[in-house]
Design an enzyme around this catalytic site. Structure first.
Site, PDB file in Angstrom:
ATOM      1  N   GLY A  11       0.921  -1.218   0.114  1.00  0.00           N
ATOM      2  CA  GLY A  11      -0.005  -0.031   0.066  1.00  0.00           C
ATOM      3  C   GLY A  11       0.747   1.312  -0.048  1.00  0.00           C
ATOM      4  O   GLY A  11       0.582   2.200   0.557  1.00  0.00           O
ATOM      5  N   ALA A  13       1.608   3.523  -2.232  1.00  0.00           N
ATOM      6  CA  ALA A  13       1.240   4.855  -2.701  1.00  0.00           C
ATOM      7  C   ALA A  13       0.128   5.487  -1.745  1.00  0.00           C
ATOM      8  O   ALA A  13      -0.485   6.425  -2.254  1.00  0.00           O
ATOM      9  CB  ALA A  13       0.578   4.860  -4.080  1.00  0.00           C
ATOM     10  N   ARG A  92     -13.288   0.182   4.428  1.00  0.00           N
ATOM     11  CA  ARG A  92     -14.648   0.061   4.791  1.00  0.00           C
ATOM     12  C   ARG A  92     -15.431   0.923   3.460  1.00  0.00           C
ATOM     13  O   ARG A  92     -15.450   2.078   3.574  1.00  0.00           O
ATOM     14  CB  ARG A  92     -14.950   0.284   5.979  1.00  0.00           C
ATOM     15  CG  ARG A  92     -16.659  -0.244   6.462  1.00  0.00           C
ATOM     16  CD  ARG A  92     -16.462  -0.073   7.993  1.00  0.00           C
ATOM     17  NE  ARG A  92     -17.647  -0.796   8.444  1.00  0.00           N
ATOM     18  CZ  ARG A  92     -17.708  -1.423   9.471  1.00  0.00           C
ATOM     19  NH1 ARG A  92     -16.675  -0.974  10.417  1.00  0.00           N
ATOM     20  NH2 ARG A  92     -18.785  -2.022   9.832  1.00  0.00           N
ATOM     21  N   ARG A  98     -19.297  -5.049   9.125  1.00  0.00           N
ATOM     22  CA  ARG A  98     -18.161  -5.257   9.570  1.00  0.00           C
ATOM     23  C   ARG A  98     -17.535  -6.663   9.039  1.00  0.00           C
ATOM     24  O   ARG A  98     -16.236  -6.861   8.756  1.00  0.00           O
ATOM     25  CB  ARG A  98     -18.171  -5.572  10.972  1.00  0.00           C
ATOM     26  CG  ARG A  98     -16.870  -5.747  12.094  1.00  0.00           C
ATOM     27  CD  ARG A  98     -17.513  -5.718  13.440  1.00  0.00           C
ATOM     28  NE  ARG A  98     -16.719  -6.254  14.271  1.00  0.00           N
ATOM     29  CZ  ARG A  98     -15.501  -5.836  14.660  1.00  0.00           C
ATOM     30  NH1 ARG A  98     -15.240  -4.622  14.454  1.00  0.00           N
ATOM     31  NH2 ARG A  98     -14.756  -6.417  15.529  1.00  0.00           N
ATOM     32  N   ASN A 105     -10.568  -8.332   3.657  1.00  0.00           N
ATOM     33  CA  ASN A 105      -9.311  -8.166   3.970  1.00  0.00           C
ATOM     34  C   ASN A 105      -8.486  -9.302   4.241  1.00  0.00           C
ATOM     35  O   ASN A 105      -7.393  -9.464   3.949  1.00  0.00           O
ATOM     36  CB  ASN A 105      -8.989  -7.335   5.115  1.00  0.00           C
ATOM     37  CG  ASN A 105      -9.139  -5.776   4.621  1.00  0.00           C
ATOM     38  OD1 ASN A 105      -8.092  -5.372   3.935  1.00  0.00           O
ATOM     39  ND2 ASN A 105      -9.859  -5.080   5.136  1.00  0.00           N
ATOM     40  N   GLN A 112      -1.007 -12.561   0.624  1.00  0.00           N
ATOM     41  CA  GLN A 112       0.407 -11.855   0.995  1.00  0.00           C
ATOM     42  C   GLN A 112       1.035 -12.784   1.978  1.00  0.00           C
ATOM     43  O   GLN A 112       2.480 -12.879   1.990  1.00  0.00           O
ATOM     44  CB  GLN A 112       0.188 -10.524   1.635  1.00  0.00           C
ATOM     45  CG  GLN A 112      -0.186  -9.644   0.506  1.00  0.00           C
ATOM     46  CD  GLN A 112      -0.267  -8.170   1.084  1.00  0.00           C
ATOM     47  OE1 GLN A 112      -0.041  -7.686   2.140  1.00  0.00           O
ATOM     48  NE2 GLN A 112      -0.629  -7.038   0.075  1.00  0.00           N
ATOM     49  N   VAL A 129      -0.236  -3.200   9.616  1.00  0.00           N
ATOM     50  CA  VAL A 129      -0.947  -2.079  10.011  1.00  0.00           C
ATOM     51  C   VAL A 129      -2.348  -1.812   9.619  1.00  0.00           C
ATOM     52  O   VAL A 129      -3.200  -1.383  10.315  1.00  0.00           O
ATOM     53  CB  VAL A 129      -0.138  -0.815   9.574  1.00  0.00           C
ATOM     54  CG1 VAL A 129      -0.688   0.605   9.736  1.00  0.00           C
ATOM     55  CG2 VAL A 129       1.091  -0.647  10.069  1.00  0.00           C
ATOM     56  N   ASN A 131      -6.177  -2.395   8.607  1.00  0.00           N
ATOM     57  CA  ASN A 131      -7.090  -2.871   9.351  1.00  0.00           C
ATOM     58  C   ASN A 131      -8.205  -3.954   8.900  1.00  0.00           C
ATOM     59  O   ASN A 131      -8.109  -4.026   7.614  1.00  0.00           O
ATOM     60  CB  ASN A 131      -8.084  -1.502   9.879  1.00  0.00           C
ATOM     61  CG  ASN A 131      -7.346  -0.913  11.223  1.00  0.00           C
ATOM     62  OD1 ASN A 131      -6.673  -1.567  11.898  1.00  0.00           O
ATOM     63  ND2 ASN A 131      -7.392   0.350  11.058  1.00  0.00           N
ATOM     64  N   ASP A 159      -1.908   3.896  19.173  1.00  0.00           N
ATOM     65  CA  ASP A 159      -2.615   4.100  20.291  1.00  0.00           C
ATOM     66  C   ASP A 159      -1.809   4.209  21.572  1.00  0.00           C
ATOM     67  O   ASP A 159      -2.315   5.198  22.422  1.00  0.00           O
ATOM     68  CB  ASP A 159      -3.354   2.815  20.759  1.00  0.00           C
ATOM     69  CG  ASP A 159      -4.194   2.556  19.356  1.00  0.00           C
ATOM     70  OD1 ASP A 159      -4.817   3.123  18.910  1.00  0.00           O
ATOM     71  OD2 ASP A 159      -3.835   1.410  18.558  1.00  0.00           O
ATOM     72  N   HIS A 187      -6.562  -3.326  18.176  1.00  0.00           N
ATOM     73  CA  HIS A 187      -6.549  -2.011  17.673  1.00  0.00           C
ATOM     74  C   HIS A 187      -8.070  -1.629  17.119  1.00  0.00           C
ATOM     75  O   HIS A 187      -8.333  -1.753  16.100  1.00  0.00           O
ATOM     76  CB  HIS A 187      -5.343  -1.813  16.567  1.00  0.00           C
ATOM     77  CG  HIS A 187      -5.609  -0.587  15.895  1.00  0.00           C
ATOM     78  ND1 HIS A 187      -5.199   0.559  16.508  1.00  0.00           N
ATOM     79  CD2 HIS A 187      -6.330  -0.258  14.706  1.00  0.00           C
ATOM     80  CE1 HIS A 187      -5.536   1.757  15.688  1.00  0.00           C
ATOM     81  NE2 HIS A 187      -6.102   1.131  14.459  1.00  0.00           N
TER      82      HIS A 187
END
Ligand code: NAX
Length: 325
Positions: A11, A13, A92, A98, A105, A112, A129, A131, A159, A187
């Protein structure tokens, strides 16, 4: 100068990637003596934007940046990689539940995880990182059976840093004097920022803050800080998220400060009664590329209850994607 290390950013860019790439390339993560080869992954439609990032990286003429690889192929991006920061994720969308977000994801992190397993250095250290970060890290690790699960972590350092900044304002002391903050759990808005062990100059801060302030101001402020930034900026936290990712990797690899600890999402080993099988944020001490969960902290009933709430949410996330593990 040492031999260069390969650092993958997915991610790259995007908003966070745009901050992260330059800070890593300039030596802010591993120091000025550590040359870097950046391996940047994006989806195909974002390759032109990624090419722009590469051009700007070149134009900085960083002495620590040896090479940049930009690609939409995960196998290429993770080839021989020693460190990976997985930022790219599906945001989202309107009307998305949810569960839909978890499923969308899950596909990315399954793919990956496999690419890491097949291509990366076997000692690779991975920070997720994107979510839902904890559960995405769980999925990536499950799909990389040849890599030690301990090498997959999720980011709760933002956090942690937010909580320190909030306390620093409240107590009117420098953030560097605030030690032993803890973020427990996910998180997400269920995370539990715990100040019970925090010290300033080795002294507990408990008699300087009220229970009421903790419950009605501090805890919700940290849990909702991300939403507050979105409201103010019209976009989610990016520079602070990149900064936290750098702190996380720096401390993991080079060691956390003495007489202190940091918060990291790591596989639960049963510590504090958190059942194994989820990636949960614990206080950890890092040294020479590994970490250990701080043991034997006393927990109030209130803390234990909050820790269960965030554990329950992570268990539910796990149930939603269980067939992919
Ligand atoms: P952006 O939408 O600006 O950037 C994401 C980038 O990822 C995009 O360029 C997109 O093309 C790319 N991407 C999407 N799928 C990909 C894939 N399969 N492979 C490679 N690249 C892919 O989002 P940004 O603001 O940078 O945030 C990225 C992620 O970080 C989001 O999931 C966000 O929720 C999460 N965050 C996590 C935080 C944490 O503390 N753990 C805090 C900040 C942030 O909210």
């Amino acid at each position: 100068m040492k031999n260069p290390v390969r650092v993958t950013i997915t991610g790259a860019a995007g908003q966070i990637g745009y901050q992260l790439a330059f800070r890593i390339a300039s030596g802010q993560m591993f120091g000025q003596n550590q040359p870097i080869i950046l391996q940047l992954l994006e989806i195909t439609p974002a390759l032109p934007a990624l090419n722009g990032v590469v051009m700007e990286l070149e134009d900085c003429a960083f002495s620590t940046l040896n090479d940049v690889i930009a690609t939409d192929d995960a196998n290429t991006a993770f080839k021989d990689s020693e460190y990976a920061i997985l930022v790219g994720a599906m945001p989202r969308g309107p009307g998305m539940e949810r569960n839909d977000l978890l499923q969308a994801n899950a596909k990315i992190f399954t793919h990956q995880g496999k690419a890491i397993n097949d291509n990366a250095n076997k000692e690779i250290r991975v920070l997720v990182v994107g979510n839902p970060a904890n559960t995405n890290a769980l999925i990536a690790s499950s799909n990389a059976p040849n890599i030690d699960p301990q090498n997959f972590t999720a980011m709760t350092r933002l956090d942690h840093n937010r909580a320190i900044a909030h306390l620093s304002k409240k107590l009117n002391v420098s953030s560097q004097n605030i030690k032993k903050m803890i973020i427990w759990g996910n998180h997400s808005a269920t995370q539990y920022p715990d100040v019970d062990h925090v010290t300033v100059d080795d002294t507990s801060i408990k008699d300087q803050i009220s229970d009421d302030w903790l419950k009605s101001d501090f805890i919700p402020a940290i849990q909702q800080r991300g939403a507050e930034i979105i409201k103010a900026r019209g976009a989610s936290s990016a520079a602070s998220a990149a900064s936290a990712a750098i702190d996380h990797m720096h401390d993991w690899v080079l060691g956390s400060a003495e007489n202190n600890w940091v918060s990291m999402g790591v596989f639960s080993d049963g510590s504090y009664g958190i059942k194994p099988g989820i990636i949960y944020s614990f206080p950890v001490r890092c040294s020479q590329g590994s970490y250990e969960i701080i043991q034997d902290l006393s927990l109030t009933e209130f803390s234990q209850e909050r820790m269960r709430v965030t554990e329950k949410e992570l268990r539910e996330e796990r149930t939603a994607i269980e067939e992919l593990l």
